[in-house]
Design an enzyme around this catalytic site. Sequence first.
Site, PDB file in Angstrom:
ATOM      1  N   ASP A 163      -0.149 -11.101  -2.720  1.00  0.00           N
ATOM      2  CA  ASP A 163      -0.307  -9.867  -3.488  1.00  0.00           C
ATOM      3  C   ASP A 163       0.162 -10.068  -4.924  1.00  0.00           C
ATOM      4  O   ASP A 163      -0.498  -9.635  -5.875  1.00  0.00           O
ATOM      5  CB  ASP A 163       0.471  -8.741  -2.811  1.00  0.00           C
ATOM      6  CG  ASP A 163       0.452  -7.457  -3.612  1.00  0.00           C
ATOM      7  OD1 ASP A 163      -0.597  -6.788  -3.646  1.00  0.00           O
ATOM      8  OD2 ASP A 163       1.485  -7.113  -4.225  1.00  0.00           O
ATOM      9  N   GLU A 177      -4.966 -11.402   1.275  1.00  0.00           N
ATOM     10  CA  GLU A 177      -3.833 -11.660   0.385  1.00  0.00           C
ATOM     11  C   GLU A 177      -2.974 -12.795   0.934  1.00  0.00           C
ATOM     12  O   GLU A 177      -2.476 -13.633   0.172  1.00  0.00           O
ATOM     13  CB  GLU A 177      -3.005 -10.394   0.206  1.00  0.00           C
ATOM     14  CG  GLU A 177      -3.681  -9.337  -0.643  1.00  0.00           C
ATOM     15  CD  GLU A 177      -2.813  -8.120  -0.873  1.00  0.00           C
ATOM     16  OE1 GLU A 177      -2.964  -7.483  -1.929  1.00  0.00           O
ATOM     17  OE2 GLU A 177      -1.977  -7.795   0.004  1.00  0.00           O
TER      18      GLU A 177
END
Length: 229
Positions: free
Chosen positions: A44, A116
Amino acid sequence: MSVSLSRLERQLGYTFKDQELMVLALTHRSFAGRNNERLEFLGDAILNFVAGEALFERFPQAREGQLSRLRARLVKGETLALLARGFDLGEYLRLGSGELKSGGFRRESILADALEALIGAIYLDAGMEAARERVLAWLTTEFDSLTLVDTNKDPKTRLQEFLQSRACELPRYEVVDIHGEPHCRTFFVECEINLLNEKSRGQGVSRRIAEQVAAAAALIALGVENGHE
C-alpha cells in the site's frame, strides 16, 4: 512451482526469485499460518508513493489537493480489484474454509489487498524499480484516462473516493438541526467517519449543500485538502 502460479506470473508480467514471497502474498488471514497483511501494508505504501510520484511528474500544474484526488482514484479498492480480476487473482488466493464458502475469492477488498501484497512482495523480491515498473504497467490505462477535470468533483464524492481508496467505511451524514421558516431554512449536518475522532459539521440552505460543506470540512480535517483551492 505449480503450473498455476507460473500462469499467474505471466499475467502479472513478473517472475519471482523467491516463490515463498508470492505464496505469502496470496495468503489471506483466514488461512492457517502466516498471512499477507504485512505485505499488504508495505505494498500500500509503495503503491501510494509510485502513483503520487507519477502524478507529480505528469501534472506539473496540479495543486496538492488535485494530485491527492487523482491518486485516490488510482489506488482505490475498486480500481485494484478490477486489476486483480483481470489477472484472475481470485483463483490463486489461499483462503480459509469460511471465506471460500462465502465467496471471498470474489470480494473486492480481499482482491485489492492481495494485489497490494503482491506489490510488497515484488519490492522485497527485486527492489523498488521492479515494483515501480509493475505498478506503472498495471495502471497504464487508468493513468492515460486521467485529466485534471477528474478533480472537479463535489466534496461528498471526493470524500467517498478517498475513503474507498483506503478500504474505510463510507461517511455517515445526519441532520442535527433545522432553523428558520419553511421558505428560508438553514440545515445543520454532521458528517461522521471512522478516521476522525470528531464529527465534521456543515450548514446550508438545503440538506444537500450542508452535507457538501460537512464533507469539505472532513477532507480538510483529514489533511487531504487544505481549504485554499
